[in-house]
Design a protein around this motif. Sequence first.
Motif, PDB file in Angstrom:
ATOM      1  N   VAL A 100       0.783  -0.934   0.090  1.00 17.93           N
ATOM      2  CA  VAL A 100      -0.119  -0.038   0.099  1.00 17.93           C
ATOM      3  C   VAL A 100       0.937   1.326  -0.073  1.00 17.93           C
ATOM      4  O   VAL A 100       1.741   1.356   0.707  1.00 17.93           O
ATOM      5  CB  VAL A 100      -0.928   0.035   1.209  1.00 17.93           C
ATOM      6  N   VAL A 101       0.701   2.316  -1.018  1.00 22.75           N
ATOM      7  CA  VAL A 101       1.231   3.386  -1.003  1.00 22.75           C
ATOM      8  C   VAL A 101       0.276   4.633  -1.345  1.00 22.75           C
ATOM      9  O   VAL A 101      -0.814   4.373  -1.418  1.00 22.75           O
ATOM     10  CB  VAL A 101       2.341   3.470  -2.009  1.00 22.75           C
ATOM     11  N   ARG A 102       0.830   5.580  -1.055  1.00 27.82           N
ATOM     12  CA  ARG A 102      -0.123   6.872  -1.236  1.00 27.82           C
ATOM     13  C   ARG A 102      -0.324   7.263  -2.740  1.00 27.82           C
ATOM     14  O   ARG A 102       0.549   6.710  -3.393  1.00 27.82           O
ATOM     15  CB  ARG A 102       0.461   8.239  -0.827  1.00 27.82           C
ATOM     16  N   GLN A 103      -1.539   7.699  -3.200  1.00 30.50           N
ATOM     17  CA  GLN A 103      -1.763   7.959  -4.359  1.00 30.50           C
ATOM     18  C   GLN A 103      -0.704   9.012  -4.776  1.00 30.50           C
ATOM     19  O   GLN A 103      -0.504  10.092  -4.228  1.00 30.50           O
ATOM     20  CB  GLN A 103      -3.441   8.584  -4.557  1.00 30.50           C
ATOM     21  N   GLY A 104      -0.252   8.775  -6.198  1.00 29.78           N
ATOM     22  CA  GLY A 104       0.609   9.877  -6.535  1.00 29.78           C
ATOM     23  C   GLY A 104       2.209   9.531  -6.003  1.00 29.78           C
ATOM     24  O   GLY A 104       3.140  10.396  -6.320  1.00 29.78           O
ATOM     25  N   HIS A 105       2.477   8.473  -5.506  1.00 32.15           N
ATOM     26  CA  HIS A 105       3.676   8.067  -5.022  1.00 32.15           C
ATOM     27  C   HIS A 105       4.644   7.680  -6.286  1.00 32.15           C
ATOM     28  O   HIS A 105       4.171   6.969  -7.207  1.00 32.15           O
ATOM     29  CB  HIS A 105       3.617   6.698  -4.097  1.00 32.15           C
ATOM     30  N   PRO A 106       5.628   8.315  -6.347  1.00 32.97           N
ATOM     31  CA  PRO A 106       6.826   8.116  -7.344  1.00 32.97           C
ATOM     32  C   PRO A 106       6.946   6.612  -7.874  1.00 32.97           C
ATOM     33  O   PRO A 106       7.264   6.273  -8.990  1.00 32.97           O
ATOM     34  CB  PRO A 106       8.144   8.542  -6.905  1.00 32.97           C
TER      35      PRO A 106
ATOM     36  N   ALA B 102      -2.327   2.763  10.294  1.00 32.37           N
ATOM     37  CA  ALA B 102      -1.044   2.838   9.369  1.00 32.37           C
ATOM     38  C   ALA B 102      -1.498   3.331   7.944  1.00 32.37           C
ATOM     39  O   ALA B 102      -0.611   4.108   7.524  1.00 32.37           O
ATOM     40  CB  ALA B 102      -0.909   1.345   9.429  1.00 32.37           C
ATOM     41  N   PRO B 103      -2.481   2.972   7.425  1.00 30.79           N
ATOM     42  CA  PRO B 103      -3.076   3.507   6.106  1.00 30.79           C
ATOM     43  C   PRO B 103      -2.960   4.885   6.065  1.00 30.79           C
ATOM     44  O   PRO B 103      -2.663   5.870   4.933  1.00 30.79           O
ATOM     45  CB  PRO B 103      -4.198   2.799   5.391  1.00 30.79           C
ATOM     46  N   ASN B 104      -3.757   5.761   7.044  1.00 26.46           N
ATOM     47  CA  ASN B 104      -3.491   6.953   7.086  1.00 26.46           C
ATOM     48  C   ASN B 104      -2.211   7.793   7.116  1.00 26.46           C
ATOM     49  O   ASN B 104      -2.168   8.761   6.693  1.00 26.46           O
ATOM     50  CB  ASN B 104      -4.469   7.239   8.365  1.00 26.46           C
ATOM     51  N   MET B 105      -1.241   7.286   7.644  1.00 29.21           N
ATOM     52  CA  MET B 105       0.058   7.655   7.681  1.00 29.21           C
ATOM     53  C   MET B 105       0.740   7.409   6.645  1.00 29.21           C
ATOM     54  O   MET B 105       1.439   8.142   6.012  1.00 29.21           O
ATOM     55  CB  MET B 105       1.011   6.932   9.022  1.00 29.21           C
ATOM     56  N   VAL B 106       0.612   6.254   5.783  1.00 28.29           N
ATOM     57  CA  VAL B 106       1.014   6.350   4.461  1.00 28.29           C
ATOM     58  C   VAL B 106       0.417   7.231   3.446  1.00 28.29           C
ATOM     59  O   VAL B 106       1.029   7.580   2.617  1.00 28.29           O
ATOM     60  CB  VAL B 106       0.694   4.754   4.031  1.00 28.29           C
ATOM     61  N   ALA B 107      -0.705   7.615   3.610  1.00 29.63           N
ATOM     62  CA  ALA B 107      -1.444   8.265   2.788  1.00 29.63           C
ATOM     63  C   ALA B 107      -0.783  10.034   2.653  1.00 29.63           C
ATOM     64  O   ALA B 107      -0.862  10.593   1.944  1.00 29.63           O
ATOM     65  CB  ALA B 107      -2.868   8.500   3.063  1.00 29.63           C
ATOM     66  N   LYS B 108      -0.127  10.114   3.883  1.00 24.25           N
ATOM     67  CA  LYS B 108       0.316  11.324   4.033  1.00 24.25           C
ATOM     68  C   LYS B 108       1.917  11.299   4.013  1.00 24.25           C
ATOM     69  O   LYS B 108       2.790  12.221   4.452  1.00 24.25           O
ATOM     70  CB  LYS B 108       0.168  11.914   5.632  1.00 24.25           C
ATOM     71  N   SER B 109       2.649  10.098   3.368  1.00 24.31           N
ATOM     72  CA  SER B 109       3.877  10.033   3.380  1.00 24.31           C
ATOM     73  C   SER B 109       4.290   9.296   2.022  1.00 24.31           C
ATOM     74  O   SER B 109       3.257   8.840   1.388  1.00 24.31           O
ATOM     75  CB  SER B 109       4.552   9.273   4.488  1.00 24.31           C
ATOM     76  N   ASP B 110       5.755   9.177   2.102  1.00 19.74           N
ATOM     77  CA  ASP B 110       6.282   8.104   1.134  1.00 19.74           C
ATOM     78  C   ASP B 110       6.460   6.747   1.398  1.00 19.74           C
ATOM     79  O   ASP B 110       7.207   5.977   0.716  1.00 19.74           O
ATOM     80  CB  ASP B 110       7.422   8.952   0.195  1.00 19.74           C
ATOM     81  N   LEU B 111       6.095   6.403   2.741  1.00 22.54           N
ATOM     82  CA  LEU B 111       6.319   5.050   3.083  1.00 22.54           C
ATOM     83  C   LEU B 111       5.498   3.868   2.251  1.00 22.54           C
ATOM     84  O   LEU B 111       4.457   4.208   1.772  1.00 22.54           O
ATOM     85  CB  LEU B 111       5.874   5.223   4.536  1.00 22.54           C
TER      86      LEU B 111
END
Length: 308
Positions: free
Chosen positions: A181-187, A239-248
């Motif tokens: 799982v990564v944020r939308q727009g992650h490189p 955890a998914p909410n933190m991922v949505a705000k980061s590149d983790l």
Amino acid sequence: MQVISIMHKPDIGEVDLNLLKLFDALLKEGSVTGAGTRLGLSQPAASRALGRLRRLLNDRILVRTANGWELTPRALALSASVTRLLDDARAIVSPSEFHPGSASGRFTIATGDHLALLLMPELVSRLASLAPGIDLVMSAPAGDNVDLIAQGGADLAVGSFEGLPARFYRKPLYDEDLVCVVRQGHPILAEPLTLEDFVSWPHLAVIITGHGGSAVDEALAQRGLTRRIAVRTPHFLVAPNMVAKSDLILCLPRRLAHRIAGSVSIEILALPMDMPPFTPSIIWHERQHYDPAHKWLRNQILEIARIV
């Protein structure tokens, strides 16, 4: 001269079963006030009952220390026997059939947050519809919850279990696997995810115990690889909410990831390495195996697991 010592057995008629119920509540709550609340007793009434229990067992049972209330060694030694005795007593007087529509009582289930999200909303809905007099308590996790079940602190537990002691039953719910799982727009989304890319980015790991590694780390180690875990949390749902705000990067059970993706700005990717599936299960102690109410509860959870 030979001296013969005669020990007098206590009269079973002098034993008040309510005192053993208090003993059991003290084991679970760890305080007189908490035990009284569990049994519907005022604090003075609970204190008086504790005095009678102490005289019955010739032991302090519960003592105040610098760290708060603590059970005595004798109380701890008796805990399993008292729990077993009360379970047997309940089995004797419990009905041979369970009628959910007219039943009253309480079920206690121990599970982590992500399995609770997948299973408990539907269970609550079913209880409201089929068994409106039944209350549900979700117990705070206690390690893998096996000891909690053994001590009678919960009716059943839901989770992943490597091995179980004797007198336990297990029923698998479904086969599960992990996804990324990564944020939308992650490189990382610009190209197909490779194992090299996977380990090059920092990760967020859900470690329920708060320390140690996970199945993902073990799989990487077998390939001679490691990842940087920038954030550890014991909570699946945050955890998914933190991922949505980061590149983790985060690894989650597939069903949970798809359930959360509708409300959090994340993308789901296939894990770039093969890992064996795992199987969440429900477990319970043999003392409740034939209890009709408990069997009904287990069947409800098994039916819900087939549709999550």
